[in-house]
Structure formats: structure tokens, C-alpha cells
Write a protein that holds these residues in place. Structure first.
Motif, mmCIF file in Angstrom:
data_model
loop_
_atom_site.group_PDB
_atom_site.id
_atom_site.type_symbol
_atom_site.label_atom_id
_atom_site.label_comp_id
_atom_site.label_asym_id
_atom_site.label_seq_id
_atom_site.Cartn_x
_atom_site.Cartn_y
_atom_site.Cartn_z
ATOM 1 N N GLY A 1 0.784 -1.458 -0.031
ATOM 2 C CA GLY A 1 0.122 -0.122 -0.137
ATOM 3 C C GLY A 1 0.817 1.192 0.325
ATOM 4 N N LYS A 2 2.068 0.971 -0.246
ATOM 5 C CA LYS A 2 3.141 2.280 0.106
ATOM 6 C C LYS A 2 2.688 3.259 1.195
ATOM 7 C CE LYS A 2 4.093 1.963 -4.882
ATOM 8 N NZ LYS A 2 3.974 2.753 -6.137
ATOM 9 N N LEU A 3 2.759 2.517 2.428
ATOM 10 C CA LEU A 3 1.950 3.198 3.757
ATOM 11 C C LEU A 3 3.577 3.483 4.279
ATOM 12 C CD1 LEU A 3 -0.763 0.691 4.583
ATOM 13 C CD2 LEU A 3 -0.964 2.617 3.007
ATOM 14 N N PRO A 4 3.086 4.502 5.300
ATOM 15 C CA PRO A 4 4.399 4.790 6.242
ATOM 16 C C PRO A 4 4.685 3.506 6.958
ATOM 17 C CG PRO A 4 2.542 6.340 6.366
ATOM 18 C CD PRO A 4 1.897 5.106 5.593
ATOM 19 N N PRO A 5 5.893 3.498 7.531
ATOM 20 C CA PRO A 5 6.121 2.318 8.445
ATOM 21 C C PRO A 5 5.621 2.407 9.686
ATOM 22 C CG PRO A 5 7.987 3.872 8.169
ATOM 23 C CD PRO A 5 7.079 4.360 7.214
ATOM 24 N N PHE A 6 5.520 1.228 10.293
ATOM 25 C CA PHE A 6 4.767 1.113 11.575
ATOM 26 C C PHE A 6 5.908 0.830 12.781
ATOM 27 C CE2 PHE A 6 1.174 0.706 9.338
ATOM 28 C CZ PHE A 6 -0.074 0.619 10.061
ATOM 29 N N GLU B 1 4.832 11.381 6.581
ATOM 30 C CA GLU B 1 6.213 11.500 7.142
ATOM 31 C C GLU B 1 6.150 10.632 8.552
ATOM 32 O OE1 GLU B 1 8.838 11.959 5.560
ATOM 33 O OE2 GLU B 1 7.511 12.545 3.757
ATOM 34 N N GLY B 2 7.309 10.117 9.244
ATOM 35 C CA GLY B 2 7.224 9.216 10.206
ATOM 36 C C GLY B 2 6.796 8.211 10.368
ATOM 37 N N HIS B 3 6.404 7.446 11.626
ATOM 38 C CA HIS B 3 6.039 6.142 11.581
ATOM 39 C C HIS B 3 4.438 6.144 12.300
ATOM 40 C CE1 HIS B 3 10.280 5.882 11.765
ATOM 41 N NE2 HIS B 3 10.289 4.642 11.327
ATOM 42 N N VAL B 4 3.755 5.111 11.810
ATOM 43 C CA VAL B 4 2.570 4.872 12.419
ATOM 44 C C VAL B 4 2.531 4.470 13.982
ATOM 45 C CG1 VAL B 4 0.349 3.740 12.011
ATOM 46 C CG2 VAL B 4 1.522 4.293 10.080
ATOM 47 N N ALA B 5 2.040 5.159 14.688
ATOM 48 C CA ALA B 5 1.948 4.840 15.996
ATOM 49 C C ALA B 5 0.899 3.876 16.690
ATOM 50 C CB ALA B 5 2.152 6.119 16.931
ATOM 51 N N ARG B 6 1.115 3.551 18.146
ATOM 52 C CA ARG B 6 0.267 2.582 18.724
ATOM 53 C C ARG B 6 -1.412 3.377 18.817
ATOM 54 N NH1 ARG B 6 0.216 -1.778 22.186
ATOM 55 N NH2 ARG B 6 -1.826 -1.923 23.414
ATOM 56 N N GLU B 7 -1.076 4.666 18.835
ATOM 57 C CA GLU B 7 -2.243 5.486 19.183
ATOM 58 C C GLU B 7 -3.084 5.566 17.699
ATOM 59 O OE1 GLU B 7 -2.020 9.863 19.183
ATOM 60 O OE2 GLU B 7 0.164 9.350 19.446
ATOM 61 N N ASP B 8 -2.457 5.261 16.590
ATOM 62 C CA ASP B 8 -3.106 5.375 15.186
ATOM 63 C C ASP B 8 -3.961 4.250 15.110
ATOM 64 O OD1 ASP B 8 -1.812 7.920 14.425
ATOM 65 O OD2 ASP B 8 0.005 6.779 13.920
ATOM 66 N N VAL B 9 -3.224 3.079 15.627
ATOM 67 C CA VAL B 9 -3.907 1.748 15.158
ATOM 68 C C VAL B 9 -5.109 1.776 16.162
ATOM 69 C CG1 VAL B 9 -3.657 -0.837 15.579
ATOM 70 C CG2 VAL B 9 -1.579 0.579 14.785
ATOM 71 N N ALA C 1 -2.713 3.852 9.004
ATOM 72 C CA ALA C 1 -2.133 4.982 8.251
ATOM 73 C C ALA C 1 -2.682 5.954 7.952
ATOM 74 C CB ALA C 1 -1.546 4.223 7.165
ATOM 75 N N TYR C 2 -4.153 5.897 7.624
ATOM 76 C CA TYR C 2 -4.839 7.168 7.257
ATOM 77 C C TYR C 2 -4.820 7.971 8.438
ATOM 78 C CZ TYR C 2 -8.897 9.994 6.935
ATOM 79 O OH TYR C 2 -9.791 11.075 6.643
ATOM 80 N N TRP C 3 -5.013 7.395 9.607
ATOM 81 C CA TRP C 3 -5.167 8.273 10.717
ATOM 82 C C TRP C 3 -3.981 8.849 11.217
ATOM 83 C CZ3 TRP C 3 -9.824 10.089 11.348
ATOM 84 C CH2 TRP C 3 -10.918 9.266 11.236
ATOM 85 N N HIS C 4 -2.874 8.031 10.914
ATOM 86 C CA HIS C 4 -1.510 8.616 11.114
ATOM 87 C C HIS C 4 -1.361 10.007 10.332
ATOM 88 C CE1 HIS C 4 2.615 9.049 9.327
ATOM 89 N NE2 HIS C 4 3.009 9.232 10.655
ATOM 90 N N ASP C 5 -1.447 9.613 9.060
ATOM 91 C CA ASP C 5 -1.500 11.008 8.159
ATOM 92 C C ASP C 5 -2.149 12.148 8.589
ATOM 93 O OD1 ASP C 5 0.093 9.229 6.637
ATOM 94 O OD2 ASP C 5 -1.082 8.981 4.904
ATOM 95 N N LEU C 6 -3.413 11.943 8.881
ATOM 96 C CA LEU C 6 -4.122 12.888 9.570
ATOM 97 C C LEU C 6 -3.694 13.727 10.749
ATOM 98 C CD1 LEU C 6 -7.076 14.283 8.376
ATOM 99 C CD2 LEU C 6 -8.155 12.651 10.279
ATOM 100 N N ARG C 7 -3.189 12.852 11.609
ATOM 101 C CA ARG C 7 -2.718 13.476 12.984
ATOM 102 C C ARG C 7 -1.356 14.050 12.552
ATOM 103 N NH1 ARG C 7 1.290 11.238 15.925
ATOM 104 N NH2 ARG C 7 1.334 9.412 14.838
ATOM 105 N N ASN C 8 -0.607 13.413 11.825
ATOM 106 C CA ASN C 8 0.788 14.017 11.448
ATOM 107 C C ASN C 8 0.707 15.134 10.434
ATOM 108 O OD1 ASN C 8 3.424 13.772 12.270
ATOM 109 N ND2 ASN C 8 3.961 12.866 10.142
ATOM 110 N N GLY C 9 -0.274 15.274 9.453
ATOM 111 C CA GLY C 9 -0.405 16.339 8.501
ATOM 112 C C GLY C 9 0.610 15.694 7.320
#
Length: 816
Positions: free
Chosen positions: A475-480, A528-536, A517-525
Motif C-alpha cells: 500500500g506504500k504506507l508509512p512504516p509502523f 512522514e514518520g512512523h504509524v504509532a500505537r495510538e493510530d492503530v 496509516a490514514y489516521w497517522h497521516d491525518l494526525r501528522n499532517g
């Protein structure tokens, strides 16, 4: 004894040490199928045994990786197998309604069709040119001249005799007639004939009659000569054209490397014969139409040449065995069809309209079908069975009798069928088909059973982390990062419904990875960066929220009192049972008020749901089990002198399952012992006749559902849930429940028996029989027996005869 669970026992949290990496970049992508060794071995067996009957049924719940595993095996196996033959349909020049199927070497069908088409065009052109050549025309005219000479010789003597008698032989339709003529040779009109002297008329009539009888024999000779001329011309045309046609098709057969006895060569020989038979039609193709008759010469030529068209049904141009995956099968898409086209008032068809089905394109390889498609339409399953039993594919039209217009039907020659058929479905479909159809057992001898979960161990944890990496790459997603992967693993444990297992519902896990990954992008803007536990965690919660409309509406009705649920205080004969609602992919738990009443009676137990036909078979059985417990506990040395009724309040659908039977029994014991039950405690679990509390499903949803109801009314530390001891490892509660338990604001007990549960609910020990077989009077069972004795005594009083008053004497000695 009942045991209160600690917060850490309510769920499994993936320790940091279980994931020895920082993020998915440190993990290799998953390249194998995990947790399905049994199914994979079955797939390998089924795909490699090429004997009849060894077709595969892939059984498993959707999202368990069954399709991925199958496709992986097919991708590896199919290229190593031989490429199957091509198949074409051609005209049957003997039985036109039975087109002939020709088998050709792999990948050669298109070239065969093209070369046959070119040879036909060449032959038609040569035939037309040869028939119209000067040499051929001269030979044909010579035959016609000779025939005319013979005809003249036959009639020459008659012509002279007719002139002598004053007659002339004239053609009339298909015959010859003697007609009177004048001395100058002009034909006489009927009036002129009547003006002749009677003797002359009689003489002419006699001669005409005699001449007419002789003309009959002449006509027979003339017709014979016509036939001989036609046959001579036909032989001439055939002789003239056959040499050209033979050379064309001999050269074609040589280029195609066809042996003399091959079906394809026999077909070409039939084409040669038919071309010769169609000389007249071929010659007419380029002739201008008659005046006033609209004719499209190009269309006429196209229709004529269509009889020789080679219909390429299957062309295997690739290497290896074909793999055809049918995700939405219909009868015609599987077995092929012969299309129809209008021709005046009727619908017609021929070999050129035959269309291949998936069985044709998968022939010699693998055909993957979905179980609902083939079992949902009886005609499909019946036709598939016939194909597998007979090992041939027949194209048959359905519903011919129902057509509004008359049709011309085809019955093409069958094609040998050697594909491996693989059906993908659920366990329920497999067991249903196996149970009702003996042919299914014979034709699908291998079942690959995909389990819904796998054991949680170091290997499976590593595989699940690799799965996350693979989804990230695809999915070419940010790393977890490591905590995010741990949260995905915990979600897999939740889906498995067991703290020691991981779910194999990889589709659901993949969805959570994508959404996190979607919620990470939304939170992070940005990505970039890593998907975090809170995003999952956000992805899991949002997924639940999207599906929880009905759940929230029910919660609202509980909060506003529409559905009456108490979470505080005490009530006799009332307990909060727990139910799980399953709505598509979302399930949730909510309490249900269960009430029981007892009265003087003769041991009758009334299940109100059963009496109103709102009880399922399993629930009815469970109710009889709890009745057996009461009879065994209290009815050994006394009759049960009471009647009991029990009901699920404000429930208007069928009650099914046995998970509420322990709660029902608690309510009955409360009513019988006249002991109040704490309304802040809900209970689940099935019960047997010995009073053992047995495991049930959905305990996590039930605990969370009652927690939500209690939290809305305010938690005070007295609320909680009783679950069977055997279900302790099935709990995977959400963070808020675990936090409330840690803070002492909510409690979860596990019990193994009804005696343990009733003690939690009432605060009174259930009691044990003493050496004399009795219970302590202040125990639950002691109170229940005392109540039964009271009922029994009252029953005896009511059944005793009335006491007659004593008779006494009055002052006068009379008895009164």
C-alpha cells in the motif's frame, strides 16, 4: 470459590520483548501462508493428484487467507504443467446442427483459422476464375452443342412428319404439342382452324393425336438428355475445379503439418467436397442481381463464406496450464452458449456463434469457483456434476421451450474435460453439500480447511509482523513502529477471541493497517514518520464507531429508561442476563432483564418464551437442563410443591442459545429462596443438570456491553460481571474496562458452578449438604428448601378435608 480477575487477566498485552525490532523496516515482508498447515497440505495433495474425483473444496471464513493461499499454489504449479490444446468449432457438412470440435496444438488455433480463411478465399477466387475461363466455357458449350444435336436428332423425323400433315411441334411448358399450320407455315388461330372444311379438321385432329402419342416418348428421351447434360456439366465443373482446390488444401495441410487421418485434415477434405458442391453458389457471388431485386453482394459473400469460418473457442498462447478464477459465475459464463441472431420470423444460429465458457478456457488447468454461485443455481450444479462425471463439456441451451420465437438449436460435439475444479466456500456450505448430495462426496474428495485462528507463539508473532510489513509495502504506507505492530497483534488476539491465539482473518487485519496509516497521516499532517500505537487504536475505535449505530441507539433506550435495566439496588427474582447481537461484521453485548416468579403448585416450570414459540431449540434444551438441576437439588425427598415461570423482559425476537441459562437459574433460585439479587452484577454462562457453569461465546462483548451501561449510570465499585471460569482466556476487554477494574470501580468474577455464582449475586453462601443431607438454614439452598416446605405444608392444608364442628345438646336435650 468464585474468583475476581485482576486487570492483567482481562486481556493480553503484547510485551515489548515479543517484538525484537523498532519498526517494519527491520522486518522481512511475509512471503508464505501462516497458521494453515493442515489446509496447505490438503491443497498440495488435491492439486497434484490428477485422477478423477480429486477436486478441491477450500473451506474457511472470508478473510482467512484461503484465496491468497490457493492463488500462491496455483501461481507456482500452473507454469510447470504442460500447456493444453487449443479447440475450435467448425461446420459439420453432414449434420449441420452438430458442429464439430477440433483439437489443435497449443497456440495454433488462431493461425489455423487464418490459414483456412485464406485458403477458402483463394479457392473461391480460383473456382470463379476457372469456371469462367475460355477453355472451360468452350468445353461446356461443346457439351451443350452435342446435347442439342442429340435432341435435334430425336425430334427431326417428327418435325418432317408434322410438316407433311400440316402441323408444327411447339414447346408448351415442359412438354411438346402439335399445332395446326397454314400452307405457308403460319400457325392457325382457333377461328381459322374452325373455318377449315370438316374433313380437313378431322384429318388434322387424327394426325395430331397420333403425333401426340409419339411426342410422349420423345419427351422422355429429351428429359434423359437434359439430365445427362447437367451431369456432364457438373462433372466437367468438378473435374475442372477439383484440381485447383486439391492443390490449395494439400499445400495447406502440409504447412499445418496435418496427418492424413487427423480430424483437422478430415475437416479440410470436407471443405474441399463442399466447395465443389457449391460451385453454382460461388459463381453467383459476383453476378449482378436481377433488375428490381435489392442484393448486397458483399453481405451475400460474407454469409456464404461464414459456412467455412473456423470458430476459435480456446487459444492457449501462453505457457503452462491455464488458471481461471470465476468470481461471479452464471450458467452461460461457465458452460458456454450458442448465440442467436434474427432471420426473418425466426432466430437462427450456427457454429460461428458458439462462445466458450470458463470450463473451456480452464480445460487442462484449474477452474476456481465460488460456492454460492454453483449451489445457488441448481442448473449450474447439475451441469457441473455432469461435466465432472462424464469428463466432457457439452454446450446445451436452457429454456428453449420458453422462447417467444421459434429457434434453430445446435448440439455441438462435446469436448473432453480435464480441468481441476476448485470450489471456495464456508464450512457450512461444505457440510450442507456433503450431507445432501452423494455426487459431491465422490467429485470433491479433498477438503482444505482454513482455521479462523492460529496459536500465539514466537513464530506466529514474527509472521504477523511480516504481514504488516507486506501490507505497508503493497500500500506504500508509512512504516509502523514496534508499539503499533504490537497493537495490531493485540487486535488479532481480539478477533481470535482467545488470549493464546491470533486471528487468521487477514483481510480484517489488512484493513486496520490501511486505516491506521490514514489516521497517522491525518494526525501528522503528512505521511512522514512512523504509524504509532495510538493510530492503530484510533483505527480500531473508528471501525467500531462506523458500525455501532444500532448499538448506540439501544444504549440510548437503556439510558432514557425505555429499556428497563437496573445497575444498582437489589431485587428478588430478577437478574441481568447478557446477550450478544451480531449485525453483519459488528457484534456487541447488552444486558437483558430476566425475571422469575414462584407460586404454590405441583412442580411445573413455565418458560414464557417457549410457551409463546419465541424460544429456539437450544434455549429450550438449556431450560430443561436447569429444571433438571432443581429437581435433583430439591426433589429427592420431597415433591416440588411450587410452580415457577421465567421470562426475558422487553425481548421481542426469538431467544436462542444457552448462554443465559445460568442467569435464568439464578433468578429462579432468588425467587425460590426469597433472596434479593444485586442488580449491579450481570451474569452469563450455560449450565448443566449438575450445576456446572459452562463456557459460552462473546464474553468480551458481554463484559464491555454491561460496563457501558453501568458507566453511563455511574460506576461505584459494586458493579461487575460473572463469567464462566472456562472463558477467562477468552477475555480481551478494551482499555476503559481494564482501567476501571484496576481502579476498583468495576469487577469481573469467574465461577465454575451455580453455587459460586449465586453467592456473588446475593452475598449469601449457596450452602453444602451436611452429613444428615440437609443444608444450613441461612444458606441459599437451605432457604429454598424451607420455602418449598412452606409451599408443601400449605398445599397439605388446602388438600385436607374440612373439620366438622362438634355437636352439642341444648337445654331440652336436643343435639345441635
Amino acid at each position: 470459590m468464585p474468583r475476581e480477575l485482576k486487570p492483567e487477566e482481562l486481556r493480553w498485552i503484547c510485551p515489548a520483548g515479543e517484538c525484537a525490532f523498532e519498526n517494519t523496516g527491520d522486518v522481512e515482508p511475509l512471503t508464505t501462508i501462516v497458521g494453515q498447515d493442515r489446509a496447505l497440505r490438503a491443497i498440495e495433495l488435491g492439486l497434484n493428484i490428477r485422477q478423477p474425483g480429486y477436486n478441491l473444496f477450500i473451506s474457511g471464513i472470508p478473510g482467512s487467507g484461503r484465496n491468497t493461499a490457493l492463488n500462491t499454489y496455483l501461481d507456482q504449479l500452473a507454469p510447470m504443467l504442460p500447456t493444453p490444446s487449443d479447440w475450435v468449432y467448425v461446420r459439420n457438412f453432414v449434420e449441420e446442427h452438430r458442429p464439430v470440435a477440433l483439437e489443435l496444438p497449443p497456440g495454433s488455433a488462431a493461425a489455423f483459422a487464418t490459414r483456412v480463411e485464406g485458403a477458402i478465399a483463394h479457392a473461391v477466387e480460383d473456382i470463379g476464375r476457372t469456371i469462367e475461363s475460355e477453355a472451360h466455357v468452350a468445353r461446356r458449350e461443346a457439351l451443350e452443342k452435342a446435347s442439342r444435336a442429340e435432341r435435334a436428332g430425336v425430334t427431326e423425323g417428327l418435325d418432317a412428319q408434322a410438316r407433311e400433315w400440316g402441323l408444327r411441334i411447339e414447346r408448351a411448358g415442359d412438354g411438346l404439342l402439335p399445332i395446326p399450320v397454314s400452307e405457308s407455315g403460319e400457325l392457325l388461330t382457333p377461328q381459322q382452324f374452325q373455318e377449315l372444311p370438316p374433313e380437313r379438321r378431322s384429318e388434322i385432329e387424327e394426325h395430331a393425336a397420333e403425333l401426340g402419342s409419339r411426342l410422349g416418348q420423345v419427351m422422355l428421351q429429351m428429359r434423359r438428355l437434359d439430365r445427362e447434360l447437367l451431369e456432364a456439366v457438373r462433372k466437367l465443373d468438378e473435374e475442372t475445379t477439383r484440381a485447383a482446390v486439391d492443390s490449395i488444401f494439400a499445400e495447406l495441410a502440409e504447412r499445418l503439418e496435418l496427418s492424413a487421418d487427423s480430424p483437422a485434415r478430415r475437416y479440410l477434405s470436407g471443405v474441399e467436397r463442399d466447395l465443389v458442391d457449391q460451385i453454382a453458389e460461388i459463381v453467383s457471388l459476383d453476378q449482378p442481381p436481377q433488375a428490381g431485386v435489392p442484393v448486397n453482394l458483399e453481405e451475400r459473400r460474407r454469409r456464404f463464406l461464414a459456412r467455412y469460418t473456423v470458430n476459435v473457442l480456446v487459444s492457449n498462447t501462453g505457457s503452462g496450464a491455464p488458471v481461471v478464477i470465476e468470481n461471479s459465475a452464471s450458467y452461460s459464463s461457465l458452460f458456454g452458449r450458442a448465440a442467436y441472431r434474427p432471420a426473418g420470423p425466426v432466430m437462427t444460429t450456427d457454429h460461428t456463434t458458439i462462445q466458450a465458457g470458463s470450463l473451456h478456457t480452464a480445460n487442462g488447468g484449474f477452474l476456481v469457483l465460488q460456492a454460492p454461485d454453483i449451489f445457488g443455481e441448481p442448473a449450474i450444479w447439475d451441469a457441473l456434476k455432469r461435466a465432472l462425471r462424464s469428463q466432457e463439456i457439452r454446450i446445451e441451451a436452457l429454456g428453449e421451450q420458453a422462447r417467444a420465437l421459434p429457434t434453430q438449436t445446435l448440439s455441438p460435439h462435446p469436448i473432453p474435460f480435464t480441468a481441476k475444479v476448485i470450489v471456495v466456500g464456508t464450512p457450512g456450505v461444505y457440510h450442507y453439500a456433503w450431507g445432501i448430495d452423494e455426487d459431491f462426496r465422490k467429485l470433491f474428495k479433498v477438503k482444505a480447511d482454513f482455521g479462523p485462528d492460529m496459536e500465539r507463539n514466537a513464530e506466529s508473532l514474527a509472521h504477523l509482523a511480516s504481514f504488516v510489513r507486506r501490507r505497508v509495502d503493497l500500500g506504500k504506507l508509512p512504516p509502523f513502529d514496534q508499539p503499533a505492530i504490537a497493537r495490531v497483534i493485540e487486535y488479532a488476539t481480539l478477533l481470535a477471541g482467545h488470549q493464546d491465539k491470533l486471528s487468521t482473518r487477514f483481510v480484517d487485519l489488512a484493513d486496520i493497517v490501511t486505516e491506521a496509516a490514514y489516521w497517522h497521516d491525518l494526525r501528522n499532517g503528512s505521511p512522514e514518520g512512523h504509524v504509532a500505537r495510538e493510530d492503530v487504536a484510533r483505527a480500531i475505535e473508528e471501525k467500531r464507531y462506523r458500525a455501532s449505530l444500532y448499538e448506540d441507539r439501544m444504549q440510548e433506550m437503556i439510558e432514557d429508561g425505555t429499556i428497563r435495566i437496573r445497575t444498582s439496588g437489589e431485587v428478588v427474582g430478577q437478574v441481568n442476563g447478557l446477550s450478544v447481537y451480531q449485525l453483519a461484521d459488528h457484534s456487541f453485548g447488552r444486558p437483558t432483564r430476566i425475571t422469575a416468579r414462584v407460586s404454590l403448585g405441583e412442580g411445573d416450570f413455565v418458560n414464557i418464551e417457549r410457551e409463546t414459540e419465541m424460544s429456539g431449540r437450544i434455549h429450550s434444551k438449556a431450560f430443561l437442563s436447569l429444571v433438571g438441576f432443581l429437581q435433583g437439588k430439591y426433589g429427592l425427598d420431597r415433591p416440588l410443591a411450587f410452580t415457577a415461570s421465567i421470562s426475558f423482559e422487553q425481548v421481542y425476537d426469538e431467544i436462542e442459545g444457552d448462554s443465559a441459562s445460568s442467569a435464568e437459574l439464578y433468578a429462579l433460585l432468588s425467587a425460590l429462596a426469597d433472596l434479593p439479587i444485586r442488580q449491579g452484577i450481570a451474569a452469563t454462562g450455560s449450565v448443566n443438570q449438575l450445576g456446572d457453569v459452562q463456557a459460552v461465546g462473546g464474553v468480551t462483548e458481554k463484559v464491555e456491553g454491561f460496563f457501558d451501561v453501568c458507566a453511563a449510570a455511574s460506576l461505584d465499585g459494586s458493579q461487575g460481571v460473572i463469567v464462566p471460569g472456562d472463558n477467562a482466556r477468552n477475555l480481551m476487554v478494551k482499555d476503559s474496562v481494564a482501567a476501571a477494574v484496576a481502579e476498583g470501580r468495576f469487577r469481573v468474577w469467574v465461577v465454575d458452578s451455580i453455587d459460586e455464582g449465586i453467592e456473588v449475586l446475593t452475598g449469601v453462601p449457596a450452602g453444602e449438604r451436611g452429613a444428615d443431607g440437609t443444608f444450613r438454614p441461612d444458606s441459599v439452598h437451605g432457604r429454598a428448601i424451607a420455602r418449598i416446605e412452606t409451599f408443601l405444608q400449605r398445599q397439605r392444608e388446602l388438600q385436607a378435608p374440612p373439620v366438622q364442628p362438634e355437636k352439642r345438646a341444648d337445654k331440652k336435650g336436643r343435639k345441635t
